[in-house]
Design an enzyme around this catalytic site. Structure first.
Site, PDB file in Angstrom:
ATOM      1  N   CYS A  72      14.318  10.434  -5.026  1.00 50.17           N
ATOM      2  CA  CYS A  72      13.114   9.610  -5.182  1.00 50.17           C
ATOM      3  C   CYS A  72      12.336   9.685  -3.874  1.00 50.17           C
ATOM      4  O   CYS A  72      12.579  10.581  -3.046  1.00 50.17           O
ATOM      5  CB  CYS A  72      13.478   8.172  -5.545  1.00 50.17           C
ATOM      6  SG  CYS A  72      14.371   7.290  -4.251  1.00 50.17           S
ATOM      7  N   CYS A  82       0.813  -1.206   0.000  1.00 50.03           N
ATOM      8  CA  CYS A  82       0.000   0.000   0.000  1.00 50.03           C
ATOM      9  C   CYS A  82       0.851   1.261   0.000  1.00 50.03           C
ATOM     10  O   CYS A  82       0.469   2.268  -0.592  1.00 50.03           O
ATOM     11  CB  CYS A  82      -0.932  -0.015   1.207  1.00 50.03           C
ATOM     12  SG  CYS A  82      -2.165  -1.338   1.169  1.00 50.03           S
TER      13      CYS A  82
END
Length: 540
Positions: free
Chosen positions: A504, A256
């Site tokens: 990132c 998730c």
């Protein structure tokens, strides 16, 4: 003529002695044994169901359930099991796993004011608030962490004290460990999973024709009871290893926090996990027994007319898997193949006899696939004419089994799939870089490349950065090198940008991009910890 006043009214009878004062029997005389009056009121709506009734409620109220994982699946499962009246509900999660704001859109057992509280403790508070009649305890979840732990046998000992286990975890290693512990401990396992807009659910290690798990003594829901060791093979009993003999490769596993999830999706699966657990727990020996079995759940509680009639309408999801497509609002039930005769944990030839000393995390990341192994699952749509056949086709290039069309390729784990190790000189601390980047000189001298997926970049980004997703980064290196030489606008006379800094989300994919840039002769550095370590950047 004066009318005499009426005599004073007698005080109304108290709840404690009113019925006796009126010559009536006490309130508990109207209720079956072991089902007190407060339970009649609280559980009245499910007691009215012909397929449930007092027999199943008594069994449920005398049962013990363990939920492992107190997040998106565990929250709704715990709330509904507690509300339904399970006797003892134990909650386990990773030590140190606390409630975060990013959990709250789907983990409905937690609240904003409990951010920072351990999830198992937070969920216990929520369940007790709904039903104080349930004995709710928090247990140490270390045994299910999935790593190489000398005390790994604790997993079998822990689950054996319960009548059912709900796997609400979010990682592959823990799922295999919990499966093995449940098989070895003789406990049915309700396994759910959800990510994105999809979910799935099944019940492992359950035999529909018999009750194989010992029940706690009636009236003593807190007394640990060791489950009976299940026989190696029965017709409808399969385990996780029967369906998936080897774990999926890391490239096929999403979570998730990386792939995202629509909040109600784990809610749907978690609620269904509670439903399946209730079916398992509310099937006492008297219900599952044949009509001529003299066993009764409790004095004064009539048995259903027959075992078959009692079981009607409450069929456990054993040897079947429910698939939920939240994007399309569709449910599909598929039938799983029978248990594997060579299953490593539940067959007569089992090779796994204990979880002690097994490094499940390492095994889940990289256990090699056998070249002639059958694909992990072969199923038939419910009501379909035939099952998908097992395939032993082999990819001639790699020797690995050929993946079905449209599926994630099953390939041996490659160490190169991990983010590369970079020299310290190629890495920058996030806080120190941020402090210099937001100065005129720092921004002008830096090309900040964000290699997250476009959807994440659109969600939130550092001002002045450019988005080049890591999947296409290698192809974009020549263009980025031109911008380094000619300035941000690549216009004539523009000041040269001296360095490329790559960022990132968490500092993993940026290392991949830095290695690609350096391999192409372009100097680049990455941000340690990614945007998660960037001061003030939104957490998601």
């Amino acid at each position: 003529m004066m009318v005499p006043p009426d005599p004073p009214l007698a005080a109304p009878p108290s709840a404690a002695n009113g019925s006796l004062a009126l010559g009536l029997p006490p309130a508990d005389a109207y209720t079956p044994a072991n089902l007190p009056p407060e339970s009649i009121s609280r559980y009245s709506r499910q007691l009215l169901l012909p397929v449930f009734g007092p027999t199943r409620q008594i069994a449920l109220s005398s049962s013990r359930a363990l939920i492992i994982g107190c997040g998106g699946l565990g929250c709704p499962a715990a709330l509904y099991l507690g509300a339904a009246g399970v006797g003892h509900l134990a909650l386990a999660d990773r030590p140190g796993d606390v409630v975060e704001v990013t959990n709250l859109h789907r983990q409905v057992g937690h609240t904003t004011d409990r951010v920072g509280v351990e999830k198992a403790e937070s969920l216990a508070i929520a369940v007790r608030a709904i039903n104080p009649l349930v004995n709710v305890t928090v247990v140490d979840g270390s045994a299910f962490a999935g790593g190489d732990r000398p005390g790994g046998a604790t997993a079998e000992a822990l689950v054996a004290a319960y009548d059912v286990v709900l796997d609400c975890t979010d990682n592959v290693a823990a799922r295999y460990l919990i499966n093995d512990a449940c098989v070895l401990g003789g406990v049915p396992l309700v396994a759910g999973a959800a990510v994105g807009t999809d979910g799935q659910l099944t019940v492992y290690n359950w035999e529909a024709s018999a009750v194989d798990v010992a029940r706690p003594p009636t009236g003593s829901p807190a007394t640990p009871v060791v489950g009976t060791l299940l026989p190696p093979r029965k017709s409808s009993r399969v385990c996780l290893r029967c369906v998936f003999p080897v774990p999926p490769p890391p490239s096929c596993v999403g979570s998730c926090d990386t792939a995202g999830v629509l909040g109600p999706v784990p809610g749907v699966i978690g609620v269904l996990q509670a439903l399946e657990a209730i079916k398992v727990l509310a099937t006492p020996a008297a219900v599952a027994a044949a009509p001529d079995d003299p066993a009764a759940p409790a004095p004064g509680v009539p048995l259903p007319p027959s075992g078959a009639a009692a079981a009607a309408g409450l069929t456990v999801l054993a040897r079947r898997m429910l698939l939920f497509d939240g994007a399309d609002g569709a449910f599909t039930t598929v039938t799983l193949r029978p248990a594997r005769p060579d299953c490593a944990v539940c067959s007569p030839a089992r090779t796994v006899t204990s979880t002690a000393g097994v490094d499940y995390a390492a095994w889940a990341r990289g256990k090699p696939r056998a070249a002639t192994a059958a694909p992990p699952v072969a199923v038939a749509a419910e009501g379909a004419a035939a099952a998908v056949p097992r395939s032993t086709d082999v990819d001639t290039a790699s020797g690995a089994p050929a993946a079905p069309a449209g599926s994630c390729s099953v390939v041996p784990f490659q160490p190169s799939a991990l983010p590369p190790h970079l020299p310290p000189a190629w890495r920058l601390p996030a806080d120190a870089f941020a402090a210099t980047y937001f100065t005129p000189a720092g921004a002008a001298a830096t090309l900040l490349v964000d290699v997250r997926p476009a959807a994440q970049y659109q969600l939130c980004a550092v001002p002045g950065s450019v988005n080049v997703p890591v999947d296409g980064f290698a192809a974009a290196v020549p263009d980025l090198a031109t911008r380094l030489i000619g300035g941000k606008d690549a216009g004539e006379g523009a000041a040269a940008i001296r360095r490329m800094v790559i960022v990132c989300r968490r500092g993993n994919q940026s290392r991949v991009a830095v290695a690609a840039a350096r391999g192409a002769g372009v100097e680049a550095v990455d941000i340690i910890g990614g945007l998660a370590a960037w001061p003030g950047f939104p957490a998601y």
